[in-house]
Structures are given as C-alpha cells and as structure tokens.
Write a protein that holds these residues in place. Structure first.
Motif, PDB file in Angstrom:
ATOM      1  N   GLY A 103      71.124 101.292   9.947  1.00 53.28           N
ATOM      2  CA  GLY A 103      70.894 101.903   9.316  1.00 53.28           C
ATOM      3  C   GLY A 103      69.458 102.671   9.171  1.00 53.28           C
ATOM      4  N   LEU A 104      68.727 102.561  10.578  1.00 51.08           N
ATOM      5  CA  LEU A 104      67.468 102.740  11.148  1.00 51.08           C
ATOM      6  C   LEU A 104      68.132 104.773  11.813  1.00 51.08           C
ATOM      7  N   ALA A 105      69.497 104.897  11.957  1.00 50.76           N
ATOM      8  CA  ALA A 105      69.812 105.888  12.875  1.00 50.76           C
ATOM      9  C   ALA A 105      69.956 106.966  12.231  1.00 50.76           C
ATOM     10  N   ILE A 106      68.878 106.612  10.847  1.00 52.38           N
ATOM     11  CA  ILE A 106      69.445 107.865   9.352  1.00 52.38           C
ATOM     12  C   ILE A 106      68.077 108.228   9.279  1.00 52.38           C
ATOM     13  N   HIS A 107      67.978 106.720   8.514  1.00 55.48           N
ATOM     14  CA  HIS A 107      66.389 106.905   8.225  1.00 55.48           C
ATOM     15  C   HIS A 107      65.143 106.062   8.849  1.00 55.48           C
ATOM     16  N   SER A 108      64.424 107.448   9.228  1.00 55.36           N
ATOM     17  CA  SER A 108      63.396 106.807  10.041  1.00 55.36           C
ATOM     18  C   SER A 108      61.842 105.543   9.115  1.00 55.36           C
ATOM     19  N   ALA A 109      61.535 105.365  10.584  1.00 59.94           N
ATOM     20  CA  ALA A 109      60.964 104.207  10.067  1.00 59.94           C
ATOM     21  C   ALA A 109      59.134 103.939  11.116  1.00 59.94           C
ATOM     22  N   PRO A 110      58.229 104.116  10.683  1.00 67.69           N
ATOM     23  CA  PRO A 110      56.747 104.244  11.183  1.00 67.69           C
ATOM     24  C   PRO A 110      57.052 102.489  11.846  1.00 67.69           C
ATOM     25  N   ALA A 130      60.193  91.350  14.381  1.00 64.39           N
ATOM     26  CA  ALA A 130      60.088  91.897  13.158  1.00 64.39           C
ATOM     27  C   ALA A 130      58.904  91.799  12.069  1.00 64.39           C
ATOM     28  N   ARG A 131      59.648  90.571  11.483  1.00 61.53           N
ATOM     29  CA  ARG A 131      58.647  90.408  10.732  1.00 61.53           C
ATOM     30  C   ARG A 131      57.212  89.256  11.153  1.00 61.53           C
ATOM     31  N   PHE A 164      58.081  94.728   4.667  1.00 69.17           N
ATOM     32  CA  PHE A 164      59.153  94.324   4.549  1.00 69.17           C
ATOM     33  C   PHE A 164      60.793  93.430   4.669  1.00 69.17           C
ATOM     34  N   PHE A 165      59.979  93.502   6.062  1.00 68.17           N
ATOM     35  CA  PHE A 165      61.534  92.052   7.318  1.00 68.17           C
ATOM     36  C   PHE A 165      61.389  91.226   6.706  1.00 68.17           C
ATOM     37  N   HIS A 188      63.667  88.606   4.644  1.00 70.80           N
ATOM     38  CA  HIS A 188      64.118  86.760   5.507  1.00 70.80           C
ATOM     39  C   HIS A 188      63.543  86.034   4.300  1.00 70.80           C
ATOM     40  N   GLU A 189      62.473  86.453   3.115  1.00 68.19           N
ATOM     41  CA  GLU A 189      62.004  85.205   2.272  1.00 68.19           C
ATOM     42  C   GLU A 189      63.355  85.372   1.325  1.00 68.19           C
ATOM     43  N   GLN A 190      63.094  86.360   0.805  1.00 71.09           N
ATOM     44  CA  GLN A 190      63.831  86.830  -0.363  1.00 71.09           C
ATOM     45  C   GLN A 190      65.639  86.817  -0.248  1.00 71.09           C
ATOM     46  N   GLY A 191      65.948  85.811   0.961  1.00 68.44           N
ATOM     47  CA  GLY A 191      66.947  85.816   1.114  1.00 68.44           C
ATOM     48  C   GLY A 191      68.512  86.935   1.304  1.00 68.44           C
ATOM     49  N   ARG A 192      68.226  88.173   2.035  1.00 64.19           N
ATOM     50  CA  ARG A 192      68.563  89.658   2.290  1.00 64.19           C
ATOM     51  C   ARG A 192      69.637  89.626   3.675  1.00 64.19           C
ATOM     52  N   LEU A 193      69.195  88.072   4.087  1.00 65.04           N
ATOM     53  CA  LEU A 193      69.781  88.377   5.929  1.00 65.04           C
ATOM     54  C   LEU A 193      70.734  87.558   5.483  1.00 65.04           C
ATOM     55  N   ARG A 194      72.059  87.994   5.792  1.00 60.84           N
ATOM     56  CA  ARG A 194      73.597  88.150   6.599  1.00 60.84           C
ATOM     57  C   ARG A 194      73.231  87.458   7.974  1.00 60.84           C
TER      58      ARG A 194
END
Length: 250
Positions: free
Chosen positions: A144-151, A199-200, A212-213, A217-223
C-alpha cells in the motif's frame, strides 16, 4: 512427453527463506508445484521437501542475479511443462530515515534488491519463456506504500511504486504477443514478518511510524504469512487475464 510432464507446474519464488515468501513456497508445494526458492539463506521448513530446490543468490548483486536468472529460466524453458509462475517477493525495508540522512550506498543497495532484481528476473523470464504456448504469469509483491507516502520510508515507497509501474509496462508490452505473459502486482496487506518487527522496534525519534507498526501488532491487525499465501493463490485462481497490469489485494 508424458501427460504428467506436460501438465507439470513450476514456480520461482524470491525471498523464500522466511515470511510471506516461505509461506507462498509451502502453499505452492502443497498444490503440487515444483518450486525454486531464491534467497540468501536456506529455509528450514522447506529444505527437506522433494519438490523444492533452493537457489542461493544475493539479489542486491546485479551481475550475479542476471547470470542466475538467465541460467534458471533457460533451463526451465527447455524443461517445458504446463505452467510457469514467477513471484518476485524479496525486498528490503531499510534504510529508514529522512532522505537527507540516507547515504547513496544504502539507497543503491535497497534499489538493487527491491527493484533492479525484480526487473532483471522479469526480463529473463520473458526472454526465455515468451515462445512457450503455456500459462505464464509474473506476480510482483507490492505494498500500500506504493501509493501512500510515509515519512522515513522514501526508498521503500519509491521502489514499490516503481514495481507497480513495471507490472503495468509488462502487461502493456505483452498484450498483443502470440503467447502473452500475464503480469500482476500483489498487495499482501500487513502481515507478521521480520520487516514488521524491524519497523516496530525502531527508535521513534528516527522513525515517526513506529507507533503505527507497534499498535498494529499489539491490536492483532497483522495477517499471518500463511493466510496471505492462501489468499494469494485463491486470487490467482480467480483473476481474469484482462486484469493483467493491475494490483491484486489480499
């Protein structure tokens, strides 16, 4: 040629020693593909499988990557079969940091591993298999970071954006060929991989997205990589040839 040989399906997966690449290779083996895994180190999970062949290659080394790719796809083309699949999964996350803090050597290393290597593999794949009247597909793993820039992630975002464009260009070039090769980009979403752990665990002062990373992880959003692999193969089974050049989303 025997029916079994004519129907043999073969896949080449980069970054197959861990994470999504390893899970993809395992899922393909479970579906009776012959799998060639390209990585710098061996996969402990796959090394004993009779259908798996490990190819040691540092994809940041352009000359060695080109020589390896030409040799491999020349051999696979001569061997024939019913399907050839290339999955460009390997990539680098680092260097991380604002662009003014990055050195040219680190930026070059990143681009060679994450962009030049996939371009080289795609080129060799097409060069040696174009004439084969069989199913041939390329899958370039993007983000998704191909479209959304990230610092602090300019090399990663830039290489993934370029990978999307590479996929579109290949699809355009192949559209009128007699035996076209179908190219797709694949966005796996956020998965629990070594990149995520890196990253985290970065210093928040140097990496603004650390929270964010970590929260993802802590909220279980990673597949899991296994979930990504299963969904990838489901998408590839259902995708239409007319969708070549597009991004498939897990």
């Amino acid at each position: 040629m025997s029916a079994d040989h004519a129907n043999r399906r073969t896949a080449v997966v980069t970054g197959a020693s861990r994470g999504i690449g390893e899970a993809l290779a395992a899922a393909l083996l479970a579906r009776n593909y012959r799998v060639y895994g390209i990585s710098r180190s061996d996969s402990g999970k796959l090394s004993g499988h009779t259908g798996y062949s490990a190819i040691a290659c540092d994809l940041s080394d352009a000359a060695r990557t080109e020589a390896m790719a030409d040799r491999l796809f020349r051999e696979l083309s001569a061997a024939g079969g019913g399907e050839l699949l290339l999955i460009n999964n390997a990539a680098m996350l680092e260097p991380l940091g604002p662009v003014e803090s990055l050195g040219a050597a680190d930026m070059s290393l990143h681009m060679h591993a994450s962009l030049i290597a996939p371009m080289t593999l795609c080129g060799a794949f097409i060069r040696h298999t174009q004439q084969l009247p069989i199913a041939k597909r390329i899958v370039n793993v993007t983000s998704g970071l191909a479209i959304h820039s990230a610092p602090a992630m300019s090399p990663y975002c830039s290489s993934k954006a370029a990978l999307n464009m590479l996929t579109r260009c290949i699809a355009d070039e192949q559209r009128e060929r007699p035996h076209p090769i179908l190219a797709y980009a694949l966005d796996p979403g956020m998965a629990e991989t070594r990149m995520q752990a890196t990253a985290r665990n970065r210093d928040k002062a140097d990496f603004p997205l650390q929270n964010f990373f970590r929260e993802s992880h802590e909220q279980g959003r990673l597949r899991t990589p296994e979930h990504v692999a299963a969904e990838t193969l489901r998408l590839l089974a259902d995708v239409r040839p007319g969708a070549a050049g597009t991004v498939l989303h897990v």
